[in-house]
Design a protein around this motif. Structure first.
Motif, PDB file in Angstrom:
ATOM      1  N   ALA A 172      32.077  26.861  36.827  1.00  0.00           N
ATOM      2  CA  ALA A 172      31.363  27.687  37.803  1.00  0.00           C
ATOM      3  C   ALA A 172      32.371  28.077  38.877  1.00  0.00           C
ATOM      4  O   ALA A 172      32.840  27.237  39.637  1.00  0.00           O
ATOM      5  CB  ALA A 172      30.193  26.923  38.403  1.00  0.00           C
ATOM      6  N   VAL A 173      32.716  29.342  38.910  1.00  0.00           N
ATOM      7  CA  VAL A 173      33.778  29.822  39.788  1.00  0.00           C
ATOM      8  C   VAL A 173      33.256  29.932  41.217  1.00  0.00           C
ATOM      9  O   VAL A 173      32.178  30.471  41.464  1.00  0.00           O
ATOM     10  CB  VAL A 173      34.304  31.192  39.304  1.00  0.00           C
ATOM     11  CG1 VAL A 173      35.358  31.735  40.263  1.00  0.00           C
ATOM     12  CG2 VAL A 173      34.876  31.067  37.893  1.00  0.00           C
ATOM     13  N   ARG A 174      34.047  29.437  42.163  1.00  0.00           N
ATOM     14  CA  ARG A 174      33.701  29.535  43.578  1.00  0.00           C
ATOM     15  C   ARG A 174      34.612  30.520  44.316  1.00  0.00           C
ATOM     16  O   ARG A 174      34.219  31.076  45.336  1.00  0.00           O
ATOM     17  CB  ARG A 174      33.790  28.160  44.238  1.00  0.00           C
ATOM     18  CG  ARG A 174      32.806  27.151  43.652  1.00  0.00           C
ATOM     19  CD  ARG A 174      31.366  27.541  43.956  1.00  0.00           C
ATOM     20  NE  ARG A 174      30.437  26.575  43.419  1.00  0.00           N
ATOM     21  CZ  ARG A 174      29.614  26.799  42.395  1.00  0.00           C
ATOM     22  NH1 ARG A 174      29.629  27.992  41.807  1.00  0.00           N
ATOM     23  NH2 ARG A 174      28.799  25.872  41.966  1.00  0.00           N
ATOM     24  N   ALA A 175      35.820  30.732  43.799  1.00  0.00           N
ATOM     25  CA  ALA A 175      36.740  31.717  44.388  1.00  0.00           C
ATOM     26  C   ALA A 175      37.851  31.977  43.386  1.00  0.00           C
ATOM     27  O   ALA A 175      38.115  31.168  42.494  1.00  0.00           O
ATOM     28  CB  ALA A 175      37.326  31.205  45.709  1.00  0.00           C
ATOM     29  N   PHE A 176      38.489  33.130  43.525  1.00  0.00           N
ATOM     30  CA  PHE A 176      39.654  33.421  42.696  1.00  0.00           C
ATOM     31  C   PHE A 176      40.660  34.247  43.490  1.00  0.00           C
ATOM     32  O   PHE A 176      40.294  35.069  44.320  1.00  0.00           O
ATOM     33  CB  PHE A 176      39.279  34.152  41.394  1.00  0.00           C
ATOM     34  CG  PHE A 176      38.523  35.440  41.563  1.00  0.00           C
ATOM     35  CD1 PHE A 176      39.184  36.640  41.792  1.00  0.00           C
ATOM     36  CD2 PHE A 176      37.135  35.464  41.457  1.00  0.00           C
ATOM     37  CE1 PHE A 176      38.494  37.836  41.920  1.00  0.00           C
ATOM     38  CE2 PHE A 176      36.423  36.657  41.591  1.00  0.00           C
ATOM     39  CZ  PHE A 176      37.109  37.849  41.830  1.00  0.00           C
ATOM     40  N   GLY A 177      41.935  33.972  43.253  1.00  0.00           N
ATOM     41  CA  GLY A 177      43.002  34.716  43.892  1.00  0.00           C
ATOM     42  C   GLY A 177      43.360  35.949  43.094  1.00  0.00           C
ATOM     43  O   GLY A 177      43.177  35.998  41.878  1.00  0.00           O
ATOM     44  N   LEU A 178      43.887  36.966  43.803  1.00  0.00           N
ATOM     45  CA  LEU A 178      44.388  38.167  43.152  1.00  0.00           C
ATOM     46  C   LEU A 178      45.895  38.052  42.973  1.00  0.00           C
ATOM     47  O   LEU A 178      46.590  37.505  43.825  1.00  0.00           O
ATOM     48  CB  LEU A 178      44.057  39.418  43.975  1.00  0.00           C
ATOM     49  CG  LEU A 178      42.708  40.093  43.683  1.00  0.00           C
ATOM     50  CD1 LEU A 178      41.558  39.153  43.978  1.00  0.00           C
ATOM     51  CD2 LEU A 178      42.561  41.371  44.505  1.00  0.00           C
ATOM     52  N   ASN A 179      46.387  38.597  41.858  1.00  0.00           N
ATOM     53  CA  ASN A 179      47.796  38.487  41.521  1.00  0.00           C
ATOM     54  C   ASN A 179      48.331  39.818  41.001  1.00  0.00           C
ATOM     55  O   ASN A 179      47.574  40.650  40.492  1.00  0.00           O
ATOM     56  CB  ASN A 179      47.998  37.414  40.443  1.00  0.00           C
ATOM     57  CG  ASN A 179      47.541  36.049  40.899  1.00  0.00           C
ATOM     58  OD1 ASN A 179      48.267  35.334  41.568  1.00  0.00           O
ATOM     59  ND2 ASN A 179      46.323  35.684  40.549  1.00  0.00           N
ATOM     60  N   ALA A 182      49.852  41.025  54.159  1.00  0.00           N
ATOM     61  CA  ALA A 182      50.865  40.001  53.935  1.00  0.00           C
ATOM     62  C   ALA A 182      50.147  38.685  53.682  1.00  0.00           C
ATOM     63  O   ALA A 182      49.349  38.240  54.498  1.00  0.00           O
ATOM     64  CB  ALA A 182      51.782  39.880  55.144  1.00  0.00           C
ATOM     65  N   GLY A 183      50.420  38.073  52.551  1.00  0.00           N
ATOM     66  CA  GLY A 183      49.740  36.833  52.206  1.00  0.00           C
ATOM     67  C   GLY A 183      48.884  36.990  50.971  1.00  0.00           C
ATOM     68  O   GLY A 183      48.981  37.965  50.233  1.00  0.00           O
ATOM     69  N   LYS A 184      48.021  36.009  50.746  1.00  0.00           N
ATOM     70  CA  LYS A 184      47.217  35.930  49.526  1.00  0.00           C
ATOM     71  C   LYS A 184      45.854  36.573  49.716  1.00  0.00           C
ATOM     72  O   LYS A 184      45.184  36.377  50.732  1.00  0.00           O
ATOM     73  CB  LYS A 184      47.030  34.460  49.138  1.00  0.00           C
ATOM     74  CG  LYS A 184      46.325  34.249  47.805  1.00  0.00           C
ATOM     75  CD  LYS A 184      47.218  34.560  46.627  1.00  0.00           C
ATOM     76  CE  LYS A 184      46.538  34.148  45.322  1.00  0.00           C
ATOM     77  NZ  LYS A 184      47.404  34.332  44.142  1.00  0.00           N
ATOM     78  N   LEU A 185      45.429  37.341  48.728  1.00  0.00           N
ATOM     79  CA  LEU A 185      44.104  37.953  48.710  1.00  0.00           C
ATOM     80  C   LEU A 185      43.200  37.114  47.815  1.00  0.00           C
ATOM     81  O   LEU A 185      43.560  36.798  46.667  1.00  0.00           O
ATOM     82  CB  LEU A 185      44.177  39.385  48.171  1.00  0.00           C
ATOM     83  CG  LEU A 185      44.596  40.496  49.148  1.00  0.00           C
ATOM     84  CD1 LEU A 185      45.942  40.210  49.792  1.00  0.00           C
ATOM     85  CD2 LEU A 185      44.637  41.846  48.431  1.00  0.00           C
ATOM     86  N   VAL A 186      42.035  36.737  48.343  1.00  0.00           N
ATOM     87  CA  VAL A 186      41.116  35.850  47.644  1.00  0.00           C
ATOM     88  C   VAL A 186      39.726  36.449  47.668  1.00  0.00           C
ATOM     89  O   VAL A 186      39.281  36.975  48.701  1.00  0.00           O
ATOM     90  CB  VAL A 186      41.090  34.447  48.285  1.00  0.00           C
ATOM     91  CG1 VAL A 186      40.037  33.561  47.631  1.00  0.00           C
ATOM     92  CG2 VAL A 186      42.465  33.793  48.190  1.00  0.00           C
TER      93      VAL A 186
END
Length: 335
Positions: A37-44, A319-323
């Motif tokens: 059960a996914v709660r969050a995912f990062g973009l790459n 700048a940084g990680k997109l979630v």
């Protein structure tokens, strides 16, 4: 339990408006696989390459996403208990089978890593693939040691910022680049010893600071800047090719004797879930929670805003990680 889920589907390569939020059947894990059960995912960048049609071996339609964080929902073999917090990444996710851009994802048991944390899910969602790649690049790729000098080409990317944090933790002197002069202050605040504005010809500037050349360099931009990065590295120093922010990753008519400076070593890094030790993940999450470690800014989007998130990723607006945050059914926030 409902037998459907929401997921982001890409029918064919193209612009961000090709991403569609749809209702799909709930996937059923076969033996050896686990439903999360996914709660969050990062973009790459990997998913951007897939959306733009630059990735090989992808079949469509496809649910994108090479990483996700959440809890075990169902393990048909009974190895993992429901509710166990896990991260998953790579192994064909979002390419050869459906990935993490969904309320649920099904992955091989071998590519999940357990952890325990009270951090918000959107914070945890920024960690897995970025940490795995930064850790592997600095250890396996560069064997970075305390007291060495490290150049990071592409320092304001999510991976660059994570690598800066880990390199400073090791005890290296860090030089890191940005193409945007306005972001040099952010690099300094993140611990960079020598922020540099990248005009494409950086070796001269690096050698003004480190005359013999840096001990190690992490190439995150791609093949357009690789020759200049090699030129900034000392004899018997090492360059690790890891990122492709430029979307260019091959060298045409590669002739090693002409391309490589004498005595400079060139390697590369790409890793899987098994390359991130569970204790490294747990220790990193614990230190993020205590404020001892920061992998850089996290920009959070809701599920319905996936197109905006992809546009921001493509244009380098953040700048940084997109979630992307995926709440539990019946809730609007995070756990």
């Amino acid at each position: 339990m409902e037998q459907t889920m929401r997921a982001v589907v890409l029918d064919e390569p193209g612009p961000a408006d090709r991403l569609h939020l749809r209702v799909l059947p709930l996937p059923d894990p076969p033996p050896g696989w686990v439903r999360i059960a996914v709660r969050a995912f990062g973009l790459n960048r990997s998913e951007l390459h897939t959306r733009l049609g630059l990735a090989q071996g992808v079949t469509f339609p496809r649910v994108l996403g090479i990483e996700a964080v959440g809890v075990v929902d169902h393990d048909p073999d009974g190895v993992w208990a429901a509710g166990q917090q896990v991260v998953t990444m790579m192994g064909g996710m979002g390419r050869s089978y459906d990935g993490g851009y969904a309320e649920y994802t099904v992955v091989p048991r071998s590519q999940i890593i357990p952890f325990r944390s009270a951090l918000p899910w959107e914070v945890i969602g920024a960690v897995p693939e970025t940490l795995q790649t930064a850790y592997g690049s600095l250890t396996t790729g560069l064997d970075l040691q305390r007291g060495q000098t490290l150049l990071i080409r592409g320092g304001t990317s999510a991976l660059g910022l994570a690598a800066i944090a880990l390199a400073k933790d090791i005890g290296a002197t860090v030089l890191a680049t940005t193409r945007n002069p306005a972001r040099t202050t952010a690099l300094s605040e993140h611990g960079v010893d020598h922020p540099l504005v990248d005009d494409g010809a950086l070796a001269e500037h690096v050698r003004a600071l480190v005359p013999q050349g840096v001990d190690a360099a992490l190439e995150l931009v791609g093949t357009p800047t690789l020759p200049d990065t090699l030129a900034a590295t000392r004899v018997h120093g090492t360059v690790c090719f890891t990122g492709m922010l430029s979307n260019k990753w091959t060298v045409k008519d590669f002739y090693p004797i002409d391309y490589l400076p004498r005595g400079v070593r060139l390697t590369a890094y790409a890793g899987e879930a098994g390359d991130l030790p569970a204790d490294v993940l747990q220790r990193s999450l614990d230190r993020i929670g205590s404020g001892e470690l920061s992998l850089g800014p996290v920009h959070v989007y809701e599920f319905d805003d996936i197109r905006t998130a992809h546009q921001d990723l493509e244009q380098g607006r953040r700048a940084g990680k997109l979630v992307v945050r995926v709440g539990e059914r019946g809730t609007e926030g995070t756990i």
